[in-house]
Design a protein around this motif. Structure first.
Motif, PDB file in Angstrom:
ATOM      1  N   ARG A  41       0.831  -1.207   0.000  1.00  0.00           N
ATOM      2  CA  ARG A  41       0.000   0.000   0.000  1.00  0.00           C
ATOM      3  C   ARG A  41       0.866   1.257   0.000  1.00  0.00           C
ATOM      4  O   ARG A  41       0.529   2.258  -0.608  1.00  0.00           O
ATOM      5  CB  ARG A  41      -0.940   0.014   1.207  1.00  0.00           C
ATOM      6  CG  ARG A  41      -2.055  -1.015   1.133  1.00  0.00           C
ATOM      7  CD  ARG A  41      -2.885  -0.801  -0.110  1.00  0.00           C
ATOM      8  NE  ARG A  41      -4.107  -1.567  -0.124  1.00  0.00           N
ATOM      9  CZ  ARG A  41      -4.242  -2.778  -0.657  1.00  0.00           C
ATOM     10  NH1 ARG A  41      -3.199  -3.375  -1.188  1.00  0.00           N
ATOM     11  NH2 ARG A  41      -5.401  -3.390  -0.646  1.00  0.00           N
ATOM     12  N   ARG A  42       1.992   1.210   0.673  1.00  0.00           N
ATOM     13  CA  ARG A  42       2.918   2.344   0.677  1.00  0.00           C
ATOM     14  C   ARG A  42       3.428   2.602  -0.741  1.00  0.00           C
ATOM     15  O   ARG A  42       3.486   3.732  -1.201  1.00  0.00           O
ATOM     16  CB  ARG A  42       4.064   2.047   1.650  1.00  0.00           C
ATOM     17  CG  ARG A  42       5.359   2.811   1.518  1.00  0.00           C
ATOM     18  CD  ARG A  42       5.225   4.299   1.624  1.00  0.00           C
ATOM     19  NE  ARG A  42       6.494   4.973   1.474  1.00  0.00           N
ATOM     20  CZ  ARG A  42       6.947   5.502   0.336  1.00  0.00           C
ATOM     21  NH1 ARG A  42       6.263   5.397  -0.765  1.00  0.00           N
ATOM     22  NH2 ARG A  42       8.082   6.149   0.305  1.00  0.00           N
ATOM     23  N   GLU A  43       3.758   1.541  -1.454  1.00  0.00           N
ATOM     24  CA  GLU A  43       4.230   1.676  -2.834  1.00  0.00           C
ATOM     25  C   GLU A  43       3.139   2.223  -3.755  1.00  0.00           C
ATOM     26  O   GLU A  43       3.444   2.870  -4.749  1.00  0.00           O
ATOM     27  CB  GLU A  43       4.725   0.329  -3.373  1.00  0.00           C
ATOM     28  CG  GLU A  43       6.011  -0.144  -2.737  1.00  0.00           C
ATOM     29  CD  GLU A  43       7.160   0.826  -2.964  1.00  0.00           C
ATOM     30  OE1 GLU A  43       7.330   1.288  -4.111  1.00  0.00           O
ATOM     31  OE2 GLU A  43       7.875   1.119  -1.990  1.00  0.00           O
ATOM     32  N   GLY A  56      -1.305   6.355   2.634  1.00  0.00           N
ATOM     33  CA  GLY A  56      -0.765   6.766   3.912  1.00  0.00           C
ATOM     34  C   GLY A  56      -1.176   5.851   5.049  1.00  0.00           C
ATOM     35  O   GLY A  56      -1.972   4.922   4.872  1.00  0.00           O
ATOM     36  N   PRO A  57      -0.669   6.128   6.242  1.00  0.00           N
ATOM     37  CA  PRO A  57      -0.887   5.244   7.386  1.00  0.00           C
ATOM     38  C   PRO A  57      -2.338   5.169   7.856  1.00  0.00           C
ATOM     39  O   PRO A  57      -2.776   4.121   8.335  1.00  0.00           O
ATOM     40  CB  PRO A  57       0.009   5.836   8.473  1.00  0.00           C
ATOM     41  CG  PRO A  57       0.178   7.259   8.091  1.00  0.00           C
ATOM     42  CD  PRO A  57       0.159   7.284   6.595  1.00  0.00           C
ATOM     43  N   ALA A  72       6.789  10.014   2.108  1.00  0.00           N
ATOM     44  CA  ALA A  72       5.840   9.303   1.245  1.00  0.00           C
ATOM     45  C   ALA A  72       4.779  10.260   0.712  1.00  0.00           C
ATOM     46  O   ALA A  72       4.431  10.221  -0.477  1.00  0.00           O
ATOM     47  CB  ALA A  72       5.183   8.164   2.026  1.00  0.00           C
ATOM     48  N   ALA A  73       4.273  11.133   1.581  1.00  0.00           N
ATOM     49  CA  ALA A  73       3.280  12.126   1.141  1.00  0.00           C
ATOM     50  C   ALA A  73       3.898  13.070   0.115  1.00  0.00           C
ATOM     51  O   ALA A  73       3.247  13.422  -0.884  1.00  0.00           O
ATOM     52  CB  ALA A  73       2.760  12.916   2.347  1.00  0.00           C
ATOM     53  N   ARG A  74       5.144  13.457   0.340  1.00  0.00           N
ATOM     54  CA  ARG A  74       5.836  14.348  -0.596  1.00  0.00           C
ATOM     55  C   ARG A  74       5.957  13.699  -1.981  1.00  0.00           C
ATOM     56  O   ARG A  74       5.736  14.336  -3.006  1.00  0.00           O
ATOM     57  CB  ARG A  74       7.218  14.700  -0.043  1.00  0.00           C
ATOM     58  CG  ARG A  74       7.912  15.823  -0.762  1.00  0.00           C
ATOM     59  CD  ARG A  74       9.202  16.266  -0.057  1.00  0.00           C
ATOM     60  NE  ARG A  74       8.914  16.901   1.235  1.00  0.00           N
ATOM     61  CZ  ARG A  74       9.222  16.375   2.423  1.00  0.00           C
ATOM     62  NH1 ARG A  74       9.875  15.236   2.498  1.00  0.00           N
ATOM     63  NH2 ARG A  74       8.911  17.002   3.540  1.00  0.00           N
ATOM     64  N   GLY A 134      -4.901   8.905   2.703  1.00  0.00           N
ATOM     65  CA  GLY A 134      -4.660   8.356   4.029  1.00  0.00           C
ATOM     66  C   GLY A 134      -3.487   8.947   4.775  1.00  0.00           C
ATOM     67  O   GLY A 134      -2.958   8.332   5.699  1.00  0.00           O
ATOM     68  N   PHE A 135      -3.080  10.149   4.405  1.00  0.00           N
ATOM     69  CA  PHE A 135      -1.983  10.785   5.134  1.00  0.00           C
ATOM     70  C   PHE A 135      -2.542  11.615   6.277  1.00  0.00           C
ATOM     71  O   PHE A 135      -3.641  12.151   6.195  1.00  0.00           O
ATOM     72  CB  PHE A 135      -1.137  11.644   4.183  1.00  0.00           C
ATOM     73  CG  PHE A 135      -0.375  10.819   3.193  1.00  0.00           C
ATOM     74  CD1 PHE A 135       0.780  10.141   3.581  1.00  0.00           C
ATOM     75  CD2 PHE A 135      -0.813  10.682   1.893  1.00  0.00           C
ATOM     76  CE1 PHE A 135       1.474   9.355   2.682  1.00  0.00           C
ATOM     77  CE2 PHE A 135      -0.129   9.895   0.986  1.00  0.00           C
ATOM     78  CZ  PHE A 135       1.015   9.226   1.382  1.00  0.00           C
TER      79      PHE A 135
END
Length: 165
Positions: free
Chosen positions: A83-85, A89-90, A121-123, A152-153
């Motif tokens: 999901r991160r890839e 977000g968390p 990750a958000a960036r 999801g950030f």
């Protein structure tokens, strides 16, 4: 293939069940796990949809766990990485894992152990979508904020990122 006795109740009467049902539950669970990792709860739900009783499903899952074929932690780690890839977000990852029946403690533990830099990750997600175009007005700021929030950030990461943009 035969029948196996199953003791039940204080009077120790015998009830018979077929070994075929046990094998069917394990084989179905193995087929599901061969495609991708599943949480124990997901396997339980899928086996139930295929007509396997909760008791048999639980036994099959417990046996697969004892053999190391189903591991909740391994499922969560792989799920978080995937999901991160995909740019999530968390907050969203945590909600999806809860929906799949994963214990909240395990989710927190894995998220902490993986030590992902969620701000970075958000960036990355932001730059992929908006390149380096500046924010022109408040409406555009809101749209970009909502985009990252839907991914999801956390709001603190979003505000930091949009303050920098």
């Amino acid at each position: 293939m035969g029948l196996l006795p199953l003791r039940q109740g204080p009077r120790s009467k015998f009830r018979w069940r077929s070994k075929l049902a046990d094998d069917r539950a394990k084989n179905l669970a193995l087929r599901f796990l061969a495609r991708r990792e599943h949480s124990a709860r997901e396997l339980q739900w899928k086996l139930r949809r295929h007509g396997i009783s909760d008791a048999l499903a639980g036994q099959a899952i417990a046996e697969l766990q004892s053999l190391g074929l189903q591991d909740e932690r391994r499922f969560v780690e792989g799920f978080v990485r995937a999901r991160r890839e995909r740019g999530m977000g968390p907050v969203k990852i945590r909600l999806e894992l809860k929906a799949k029946g994963v214990a909240e403690e395990l989710i927190d533990e894995v998220l902490a152990a993986l030590a992902i830099d969620w701000e970075q990750a958000a960036r990355e997600v932001y730059r992929r979508k908006y390149r380096n175009r500046p924010i022109r007005d408040l409406r555009e700021y809101g749209a970009r904020y909502r985009f990252l929030a839907q991914r999801g950030f956390e709001s603190e990461h979003i505000r930091t990122l949009l303050g920098d943009a």
